[in-house]
Design an enzyme around this catalytic site. Structure first.
Site, short mmCIF file in Angstrom:
data_model
loop_
_atom_site.label_atom_id
_atom_site.label_comp_id
_atom_site.label_asym_id
_atom_site.label_seq_id
_atom_site.Cartn_x
_atom_site.Cartn_y
_atom_site.Cartn_z
N ARG A 53 -34.72 -64.44 0.58
CA ARG A 53 -35.50 -64.67 1.80
C ARG A 53 -36.84 -65.32 1.45
O ARG A 53 -37.38 -65.13 0.37
CB ARG A 53 -35.72 -63.35 2.53
N LYS A 191 -30.83 -61.30 8.53
CA LYS A 191 -32.06 -60.54 8.68
C LYS A 191 -32.90 -60.99 9.89
O LYS A 191 -33.66 -60.19 10.44
CB LYS A 191 -32.89 -60.61 7.40
N HIS A 210 -33.07 -49.51 9.23
CA HIS A 210 -32.63 -50.23 8.03
C HIS A 210 -32.09 -49.18 7.06
O HIS A 210 -32.82 -48.66 6.21
CB HIS A 210 -33.80 -51.00 7.43
N SER A 228 -34.65 -51.51 -2.32
CA SER A 228 -33.77 -51.99 -3.38
C SER A 228 -33.96 -51.19 -4.66
O SER A 228 -35.08 -50.92 -5.09
CB SER A 228 -34.05 -53.47 -3.64
N LYS A 232 -29.22 -46.60 -2.44
CA LYS A 232 -28.73 -46.47 -1.06
C LYS A 232 -27.24 -46.79 -0.95
O LYS A 232 -26.46 -46.02 -0.38
CB LYS A 232 -29.54 -47.39 -0.16
N THR A 233 -26.83 -47.93 -1.52
CA THR A 233 -25.43 -48.34 -1.44
C THR A 233 -24.55 -47.41 -2.27
O THR A 233 -23.47 -46.99 -1.82
CB THR A 233 -25.27 -49.79 -1.93
N ASP A 247 -26.17 -51.18 6.02
CA ASP A 247 -27.51 -51.77 6.06
C ASP A 247 -28.27 -51.61 7.38
O ASP A 247 -29.45 -51.34 7.36
CB ASP A 247 -27.40 -53.26 5.73
N ARG A 312 -25.11 -62.29 -4.33
CA ARG A 312 -24.65 -61.56 -3.15
C ARG A 312 -23.17 -61.81 -2.87
O ARG A 312 -22.62 -62.85 -3.20
CB ARG A 312 -25.44 -62.00 -1.92
#
Length: 514
Positions: A53, A191, A210, A228, A232-233, A247, A312
């Site tokens: 981004r 996003k 989020h 990050s 979380k994942t 997400d 990604r």
């Protein structure tokens, strides 16, 4: 933007390809040189100069209607006139060019579902939209409420267009139009739509979040917030629970729901052994961005960061076994705020009061490690309001109030979980064993931490359990695991001061600061 205006917008396009199937979009992308097909079936694209981004190139159209609602300390204004001038220049750019259109939806809850149109000049980005957003019945009367126009080949002229650079991501929140140009990074599409939903959802009483979400077989839902590198994942991908989404979610008075229909997973150092669900989801229909591959056998090299560490994979959620395809769940029983604390002073788990939950939610804390960036020689506290500051049009306190309202109404337990360091800071301590963190999460989910004895940490005022199944008692209170207790106090007060300095930016009520 009305249907007739959209028709005018694409009036002079060479060909308009609307809602092509996956196979045709992949075929078009390969034929047009946008990407290559790998041996595992994935479409690999390289996004060139922009591999992530571009926050300095993101703007919100300023108007009297919305001006007082926007968190301008976090967002950059763009004039209504310049936005429309840029829109007309994009329209001229697309003349006699092929255009790809995806018509679909966002928000899995039927009560909040919103029709979405994504117009792109690249086939692979239309595939991205198809795999990331929600698909559904589309007829000739389809009228989008949200419109995204993405033209990576159009490069802005900052002198003419009043942008920051050749790239731009501009949100007209009032008319729900997003224009993106100069960058091929597909995450800008995802996003920017999330940012728009973060603006409009609070007006419907929905708390936009989020976070990742999963659920057990009794519809007990859990949410995982974290920046990050906090896990979380990894922690939400629980074989004993079903994934709702990884997400973006909303929390209404009916329960939680996924904003999307897909996943956009990091795949640096991806392996089948560590993350089998993501690894196996990379197949035909999946888009890989900026991954290195072998020219001989066309297999990806997930360990290479030649182009970027931010490699990604984009794929629909139904590529994950036993995922909740409907994208909805009940009210969360537990919420976890994940922080990878490199100072080594936060406990592996602490139960938060509602005021503490608002404080740590607004903080959105994790830490950067020494050596990860030039000039960082020791752990550095990093804060991102509500665990997603770049995507917040409104002030953080708006979202924190929604959190408090939902938690009080539905009696949700909130825990702060340190997935970072224990027994000392980064460099002298050690990262907490993932198996211990999994045991902590499991104990909280099963309710085993409700009735155990707690002790209060005197520096952070956190309530720390004295016992947790499967976790050594000596590491639950972080100070006990440090050999040098004085050094622990120094690092703890240093982090506490960072929290206080960060909180001073938000004019928080005294009860929350306390």
């Amino acid at each position: 933007m009305t249907m007739s205006q959209l028709s005018d917008f694409m009036l002079n396009a060479k060909n308009v390809y609307r809602n092509l199937p996956v196979s045709k979009l992949v075929e078009e992308a390969v034929k047009r040189g946008e990407g290559v097909l790998l041996e595992n079936g994935a479409l690999l694209v390289n996004t060139g100069k922009y591999t992530g981004r571009s926050p300095e190139d993101k703007f919100i159209v300023d108007s009297e209607t919305i001006h007082d609602e926007i968190w301008w300390e976090n967002n950059k204004p763009f004039s209504y006139r310049n936005f429309h001038n840029l829109l007309f220049r994009i329209q001229a750019y697309l003349q006699n060019k092929d255009v790809f259109v995806f018509d679909g939806y966002v928000c899995a809850d039927p009560n909040f579902k919103k029709p979405l149109r994504v117009i792109t000049e690249y086939a692979y980005q239309s595939l991205f939209a198809r795999q990331l957003f929600l698909r559904g019945k589309i007829d000739e009367d389809f009228s989008p409420e949200i419109t995204v126009i993405c033209v990576p080949g159009f490069k802005a002229d900052p002198k003419i267009d009043k942008t920051n650079s050749e790239a731009f991501i501009i949100l007209d929140l009032e008319n729900k139009i997003i224009i993106i140009g100069g960058t091929k990074y597909s995450g800008e599409i995802k996003k920017s739509v999330f940012s728009l939903l973060n603006y409009i959802m609070p007006g419907s009483g929905v708390f936009p979040m989020h976070c990742s979400a999963n659920v057990d077989d009794k519809n007990n839902t859990a949410l995982f917030f974290g920046l990050s590198g906090t896990g979380k994942t990894t922690l939400s991908a629980d074989p004993e629970r079903r994934l709702i989404g990884d997400d973006e979610h909303g929390w209404s008075d009916s329960g939680i729901f996924n904003f999307e229909g897909g996943c956009y997973a990091k795949c640096i150092h991806l392996s089948k052994e560590k993350e089998p669900q993501i690894y196996n989801a990379i197949k035909f229909g999946t888009i890989l961005e900026n991954v290195v591959f072998s020219r001989e056998n066309r297999m990806p090299d997930y360990d290479s960061d030649f182009f970027t560490e931010n490699t990604r994979a984009a794929y629909p959620v139904d590529y994950i076994p036993d995922a909740v395809i409907q994208g909805v769940g009940g009210h969360p029983k537990q919420i976890f705020f994940l922080s990878a604390d490199a100072f080594g002073v936060l406990p592996p788990i602490a139960k938060l009061t509602k005021e503490q939950a608002m404080f740590y939610f607004i903080a959105g804390y994790t830490s950067k490690l020494a050596g990860t960036e030039r000039g960082i020689t020791e752990p550095k506290a990093t804060f991102s309001a509500c665990f997603g500051a770049p995507f917040l049009p409104r002030p953080p306190y708006v979202y924190a109030e929604l959190l408090k309202e939902k938690v009080e109404k539905f009696n949700t337990d909130i825990y702060l979980v340190n997935t970072g360091w224990i027994k000392g800071p980064y460099g002298t301590g050690e990262r907490i064993n993932l198996n211990y963190t999994r045991a902590i999460i499991k104990a909280a989910l099963s309710g085993l931490l409700k009735d155990v004895e707690y002790e209060k940490d005197p520096i952070f005022n956190l309530m720390i359990p004295k016992y947790c199944p499967g976790v050594p008692e000596e590491i639950l209170n972080p100070k006990n695991s440090w050999k040098d207790k004085k050094a622990y106090d120094e690092y703890a007060y240093k982090l506490k001061n960072s929290f206080t300095t960060n909180a001073s930016k938000y004019n928080l009520p005294a009860e929350i600061l306390k």
